[in-house]
Design a protein around this motif. Structure first.
Motif: not given
Lengths: 1239, 226
Positions: A125-128, A130-132, A134-137, A243-245
């Motif tokens: 979930e965390i890896r994938n 995406v917020y606008t 922007r991903s974790l990568e 957003s992740l939170r």
């Protein structure tokens, strides 16, 4: 006069005045310096305390922006490290998972297997997320590869990608691996290090919570599994994080969770000192201490060596502190690591000046006033001190122009340190030195007051056979008095000194204690759950921004007003079940009807979950980043508020996820073993520690027993008198092994022996009666007796005694007046003698043993007996009693028969040209008494008071030759090769040549053949015709009477009352040098084959001269009063003085090594047997000392009735026998060890 | 007399074996050599640690985990070299007939060692603008060390000669790939290396002379005794 000279004079004068000032007002000056030190050190309070723990700073999360590099205006609450972006932003997801409701069908493995399994979906979930776009990568901290040394962790820690750490890393973040893992616990624990570890372990790293809080254990009673997923972000995107939170919260809502989310904590890490940096640091400190040790060791001749050494170190240290303080005051902030540059600063500043000062002050004449001594010492070294300081300043200034910032800073510190060190030296150390020297003088005065020797008991007239073994030990009040410990400055072997020092000061214990205290302090300070966090929490609580840094152990969280009290308490280890809150989100199955011992796990959130990382080791973050070669030293990380995730799992789910082996192999037992294992290791460690402790204590106890004296603690109580026969032991309880040395007694003389001469094989002695006896120095047999010509044997010594007393009185007065007083004084005294004597003779105590009638001139041998005050206080006292009634002079017990001519001191100035008393002398052919005696080969040269020089055959006892060229009494003789030098009373010096008409042939009796080669003098056979001719007479060799005459190495050295020493060549009797340097009459001279010339004078000074050039090598003041004898060895000079002190000096440096306090009146008898063995005489005994260390080796008692008799002369023969002259007896003492050595 | 021989066991002859050991020339040489070797090994370890921290030298990675973070051959080499130098200095002094007079005390020797460690520290820890500056500073420091603690021409000559030799040897070692420097600026090595070698030679020579002083003293005493 050049500018330099004038400058030098001015500096010297200024230092002189300054020295006077310091010594005059010690207390105000010390107060002043203390105040100035404290003032200069005051700015140091602002500097932060050194420490390695991380520092925190809390800001709000909402309006966060990356701090700029430039320091901004409002620095009030921002620490100075809070600049620029952090190394990483840490986002932690705290997962609490439980299987609920708990079922009795579940096995313990289910507690954590399925909760752990959920980590993979969370990671997904965390890896994938995406917020606008922007991903974790894009945001996360990309790491490249692990350090080379960490290959075994390669499969576990992420490489080449996001730094994202979770328990899933154990299984390479792959669900399938996890599912096929038969034993999760084993996988988790296989990377745990054995033993005790302090830093973060891999389990801590991956789980992100302390090991015992994870709940991954078969014995977890709460059945809640806690772990974190740690994400390191390189840049902060508030919206992405939000957003992740939101997403995670939405997926896994945590009700009842009131964690604050509005602040982020910045943690700054100090530079951590690793072992690699510690070793050089420790090395420099060891070198520093060695330097300080070797420097302060040179401080000598002061009252308290350690006190001065401490003062020296304090001077340097406080000057450094002052330097740092002053630099801080003027706006320079130290950036260098203080600990590592400190030793270099000390070494650069150095202790040299302090030592030079001490030495210079100490070497000033002791009879001066203290402040004059200080002033003189200062002014004599002023020029060199200024020169050195200028040189150092120039060197450091050159260093300043290297324009390297670090070196510049170092130089700045060093310059300020040098200047403040100079200031402290001048004010602080000089004053301390003056106090010390004043104390030493006071102590000296105190010591000289009580006279040790009382009146000895009357001698028991017990016949003592010669060669009798010494009597069995019997109690008697007298033996050698050792010095009080304060004055006994002996040279023990170094290892012993170290051990004694340790034992005396209990240094080891104290160091251990201090070390323990410091260690505990460090533990408390750096412990993550300890004082530091508490303090930090207190601070952050008070600060307006961070209200959240509450330590977990506070328990109650006042910052959570709406919090449920039960929820805050429930995570504490307290196992009691709390009732489930009703608003639990997921309905859990019915609890057991029967009230269920099986409690269902519940998940609760408390304030301590806000900052989980606080409960970890403070090395958690540094070690995590260091795996990727990223250092956090002097940098900071920002920790974002944690995201709580609550997972509730069905029992069904848990059972589905079971691995087949989970139920098969008895999980309970295995769990037990692992648990037991950890427990066992703990117990093992504890037991081992206890055992080691016990062993250590026992070992220390044994060491203590071995090393410390038994009377430890009562040190210094029983120092006074020892019983005779008790072996003398020094202050440390060290007593030398017993060995018996039996002295040989040579008896035969009827009166006190006054002259002794020896050439190794033979020994000639002459008593007051004029009888010369020749002894075999090997066996002690009397070979020849040469009676005084026609002299009546019963001649008394009464007059001599009284004259001796008078002489000694006169000796006590000024020498200059003496010889003018004496001639007028003598005749009336003499006339009173005859009538009064018989009436007074009677019950008076026998004074003879007390009175030193040592008029003899000792031949130049190793032993030198001064002409001076052999009696010491005893005779002075005796005389003073007699002074009241002049008739009391003549109270000696021997029946008087004929008044004898008084034995005059050679130092007396009156030329005895036809003295009136000669008329009284009974038979005409008796000419005079023997004043000096020399023995070479088998010829005895005797100088008589009439000025006659006689040569006797030692073996046959016949007069071989006689020379009557001079009329003045011969006070001293030197017999070298075939020349005889005679010093006469009138100050003239006669050189005689002994001619043998027949070439020397037959060897006379020379003792055992093996030793025959020792004496170098020629032998004369009895058939030879020997003539003695005056070759040259130096009429006015000295202005005043010659007091000492020594000859060796082709030189004749004379010392006189006129303060000069003259060196003559023996061959042509030519005067080579007149050595000036003493401020009093010369009283002792030493010269030997190696051309070492030492002289001692009445001023207490000892000069060493270079015989070849006539220059003075060194000049030391060592004695109060006359120097009575001097001996040199290869490495040291031994002197004794009227103050009954034997001082041992280093010959090359002129530094006093140590001193031995002798009994009263025994100071002047000493001899050196070998380079390391010193013999001194005492009351009826001789003592052997180890010259290298100053240890008393042995005391040999000479005979029963010799008690109370001083050993007045000590003569060391070539075969290492010692001839002591006490009373009318001679004593031969062999030291066999030396014999062996010579052979 | 027989029982009196026991005196020999405590007094003068107590130092008998000690003196004979010290005066025995080969034994004395051995003792001194061993001590110097020990000092050299110790200093090599410590100073290497300083260099390794700064990643100045790189040893093959598998060796790095071995004893004390440097190759095994470095400390013995330094030890042997220092023993040779420490024995050579007093020997040359004796040959030239000009004994070293300046400040022959242990405190001075300690100061010298401390300054030497400080020079190493500076070379490893202090940030210099460029290598020329670093080398010049270190050269000045080394010459200052010589001036402060030695001041003998023979010491200077020997120091320069050995420093050049050692630099050459290091060049060869690096050329043959035994180890390497991270940022060589003087052929294959660092340009400050000769200065460090020079300072080290001076330091070891100082220690060696101080040790030899003991032998001189004792031998002199013995000669006089005989």
């Amino acid at each position: 006069m050049t500018v330099r000279e004038r400058l030098r004079q001015n500096i010297s004068a200024a230092f002189y005045r300054h020295g006077l000032l310091c010594a005059s007002y010690p207390v105000p000056i010390i107060l002043f310096t203390s105040v100035s030190i404290l003032t200069c050190c005051y700015p140091l309070l602002k500097l932060p305390l050194p420490g390695t723990g991380p520092v925190e700073f809390t800001t709000g999360a909402k309006d966060y922006s990356v701090p700029s590099h430039e320091p901004q205006g409002d620095l009030g609450e921002r620490p100075d490290w809070y600049q620029g972006p952090p190394v990483a932003y840490i986002q932690q997801v705290l997962v609490k998972a439980a299987v609920s409701p708990w079922d009795s069908s579940l096995v313990p493995v289910d507690v954590f297997r399925s909760p752990l399994g959920r980590v993979f979906s969370l990671l997904e979930e965390i890896r994938n997320h995406v917020y606008t776009d922007r991903s974790l990568e894009t945001l996360c901290l990309q790491v490249t590869e692990l350090l080379p040394g960490l290959r075994r962790m390669q499969s576990i820690l992420p490489e080449h990608g996001c730094l994202l750490v979770s328990p899933g890393n154990y299984w390479q973040n792959r669900r399938d691996l996890f599912d096929s893992d038969p034993d999760i616990l084993k996988t988790v624990h296989q990377h745990e290090p054995k033993g005790i570890h302090t830093s973060a372990t891999l389990k801590d790293l991956l789980f992100g919570v302390p090991g015992k809080n994870t709940g991954v254990s078969l014995y977890s009673r709460k059945r809640v599994v806690t772990y974190t997923i740690t994400i390191a972000l390189s840049s902060y995107d508030a919206r992405f994080v939000a957003s992740l939170r939101a997403r995670l919260k939405q997926l896994h809502p945590s009700v009842n969770c009131t964690l604050r989310e509005d602040h982020m904590v910045h943690v700054h890490f100090k530079e951590e000192i690793g072992i690699a940096e510690l070793i050089p640091l420790v090395t420099t400190y060891i070198i520093l201490f060695a330097y300080i040790y070797f420097s302060t060791r040179k401080i000598d001749m002061v009252k308290s060596k350690w006190g001065l050494a401490l003062a020296a170190v304090v001077t340097v240290l406080s000057s450094l502190l002052m330097s740092v303080g002053l630099c801080t005051l003027f706006g320079l902030t130290p950036t260098l690591n203080g600990g590592s540059i400190f030793p270099y600063l000390v070494v650069v500043i150095g202790l040299e000046n302090v030592l030079v000062l001490t030495k210079s002050v100490v070497s000033t004449p002791v009879d001066l006033e203290v402040k004059l001594r200080i002033a003189q010492g200062l002014s004599s070294e002023s020029w060199s001190i200024m020169k050195n300081m200028a040189t150092e300043l120039v060197i450091i200034l050159i260093g300043y122009f290297t324009l390297v910032p670090a070196i510049q800073e170092f130089c700045l510190f060093a310059v300020v340190g040098l200047v403040s060190d100079f200031f402290l030296q001048m004010f602080f150390f000089t004053t301390v030195l003056s106090i010390d020297i004043r104390r030493m003088e006071l102590a000296d005065l105190n010591r000289r007051l009580p006279a040790e020797a009382g009146m000895p008991p009357p001698p028991k007239p017990g016949p003592l056979r010669p060669r009798e073994a010494p009597p069995p030990p019997r109690p008697s009040p007298h033996t050698i008095t050792l010095q009080a410990p304060a004055f006994r400055n002996l040279r023990l072997p170094k290892r012993l000194r170290v051990v004694y020092f340790l034992a005396r000061t209990r240094l080891a214990q104290r160091i251990i204690m201090v070390g323990t205290v410091i260690w505990i302090g460090i533990l408390v300070y750096t412990d993550p759950a300890g004082l530091r966090t508490y303090l930090a929490a207190q601070v952050s609580e008070q600060s307006p921004l961070g209200e959240a840094g509450l330590p977990p152990h506070l328990g109650v969280a006042p910052v959570f007003p709406g919090g449920d009290p039960t929820s805050t308490l429930s995570v504490l280890p307290a196992p009691e079940p709390t009732p489930l809150p009703e608003n639990q989100s997921q309905g859990h199955g019915a609890s057991r009807p029967g009230g269920a011992p099986l409690t269902s796990p519940q998940i609760s959130w408390g304030s301590e979950d806000e900052e989980v990382w606080r409960r970890l080791s403070f090395r958690y973050w540094p070690s995590l980043f260091s795996y990727y070669n990223i250092t956090l030293a002097k940098r900071y990380i920002s920790i974002l508020p944690v995201i709580p995730v609550t997972l509730h799992l069905n029992p069904q789910e848990a059972i589905e996820m079971r691995h087949p082996q989970d139920t098969q192999h008895a999980p309970r037992s295995s769990a037990k073993t692992t648990d037991l294992q950890t427990d066992l290791t703990l117990y093992k460690v504890a037991a081992l520690g206890l055992f080691a402790g016990v062993v250590l204590v026992l070992l220390l106890f044994c060491l203590y027993r071995v090393l410390c004296p038994r009377n430890y603690g009562q040190n210094g109580v029983q120092h006074g008198r020892r019983r005779r026969g008790d072996l003398p032991c020094d202050e440390y309880g060290y007593s030398p092994p017993v060995s018996e040395i039996s002295p040989l007694l040579l008896r035969g003389h009827s009166m006190d022996i006054e002259c002794l001469a020896s050439d190794g094989m033979l020994l000639a002695s002459c008593c007051l009666a004029g009888q010369i006896r020749v002894w075999d120095a090997q066996t002690g047999d009397c070979l020849t007796v040469i009676p005084n010509n026609g002299y009546i044997r019963t001649h008394t010594c009464t007059l001599k005694c009284c004259c001796a007393i008078t002489v000694h009185l006169l000796n006590l007065t000024d020498w200059g007046k003496e010889h003018t007083v004496w001639p007028y004084n003598e005749p009336p005294l003499r006339r009173r003698v005859t009538p009064s004597r018989p009436t007074l003779f009677g019950d008076q105590p026998d004074l003879t043993p007390l009175i030193d009638t040592n008029f003899g001139e000792l031949p130049p041998s190793h032993t030198t007996v001064g002409f001076g005050f052999d009696f010491g206080g005893l005779v002075e006292k005796a005389y003073k009693e007699h002074e009241a009634s002049p008739t009391m002079h003549f109270t000696a017990p021997t029946p008087p028969v004929t008044p004898a001519p008084p034995q005059r001191r050679r130092s007396l100035g009156d030329p005895p040209v036809a003295p009136p008393e000669r008329i009284n002398v009974s038979p005409g052919e008796w000419d005079s008494s023997v004043w000096s005696l020399e023995l070479r080969g088998n010829l005895i040269a005797a100088g008589r008071s009439s000025g006659k020089l006689e040569l006797w055959d030692a073996v046959e006892g016949t007069l071989r030759c006689c020379n009557e060229d001079g009329s003045s009494g011969i006070t001293a003789l030197a017999f070298l090769n075939n020349r005889i030098v005679a010093a006469r009373l009138n100050g003239s010096l006669d050189f005689f040549t002994v001619d043998i008409n027949k070439p020397l042939g037959l060897l006379q009796y020379r003792g055992p053949p093996g030793r025959a080669s020792l004496p170098s003098s020629p032998c004369y056979s009895s058939e030879d015709v020997i003539s003695c001719q005056l070759t040259r007479s130096v009429q006015c060799a000295h202005q005043k009477p010659i007091t000492v005459l020594r000859a060796a190495a082709g030189r004749v050295v004379t010392g006189s009352q006129d303060h000069t020493v003259r060196v003559y060549r023996l061959e042509d009797s030519c005067c080579l040098f007149t050595l000036q340097g003493h401020s009093g009459g010369i009283t002792a001279i030493y010269i030997d084959q190696t051309m070492v010339l030492a002289s001692g004078g009445q001023d207490g000074a000892i000069c060493l001269w270079d015989v070849l050039t006539g220059s003075r090598v060194s000049h030391v003041y060592g004695h109060r009063g006359d120097v009575t004898s001097l001996v040199c060895t290869n490495s040291c000079v031994i002197s004794s003085g009227l103050d009954d002190l034997i001082c041992i000096w280093d010959r090359s440096t002129g530094i006093k090594l140590y001193s031995i306090q002798q009994e009263v009146g025994c100071g002047s008898s000493l001899g050196v047997i070998s380079d390391s063995l010193l013999v001194t005489g005492g009351h009826g005994c001789v003592s052997f000392w180890d010259l290298n260390y100053g240890d008393l080796l042995q005391t040999v008692y000479l005979g029963q009735n010799s008690e109370g008799q001083h050993v007045r002369q000590l003569l060391v023969l070539d075969n290492a026998a010692i001839v002591c002259d006490f009373g009318s007896e001679l004593s031969l003492v062999y030291v066999p060890s030396v014999l062996e050595k010579l052979d | 007399m027989a029982e009196a021989t026991r005196l020999s066991s405590n007094g003068t002859a107590q130092r008998g074996p000690y003196i004979s050991v010290i005066t025995n020339r080969t034994t004395n040489l051995l003792i001194r050599g061993t001590m110097l070797f020990g000092v050299g090994v110790f200093l090599a370890l410590v100073l290497n640690l300083l260099q390794v921290q700064r990643n100045v030298t790189l040893f093959p990675p598998d060796v790095i985990s071995s004893i004390f973070s440097s190759a095994w051959w470095v400390p013995p080499c330094c030890g042997t070299a220092s023993a040779l130098i420490g024995l050579l200095y007093p020997c040359i002094d004796r040959r030239l007939g000009e004994p070293h007079k300046l400040k022959r005390e242990w405190s001075s020797v300690m100061r010298c060692v401390a300054v030497f460690v400080g020079i190493n520290h500076a070379s490893a820890k202090v940030d210099f603008a460029n290598n020329v500056q670093l080398s010049l500073t270190l050269a000045a420091l080394s010459v200052g060390l010589w001036w402060t603690f030695d001041r003998s021409r023979s010491g200077f000559g020997l120091g320069v000669a050995i420093a050049l030799l050692a630099t050459l040897a290091t060049q060869l070692l690096v050329y043959n790939g035994v180890f390497q420097y991270t940022s060589p600026d003087f052929l294959y090595i660092r340009s400050w290396l000769p200065c460090i070698f020079f300072a080290g030679v001076i330091t070891m020579g100082n220690i060696g002379r101080q040790l030899a002083l003991y032998e001189c003293k004792v031998v002199q005493e013995k000669i006089h005794q005989d």
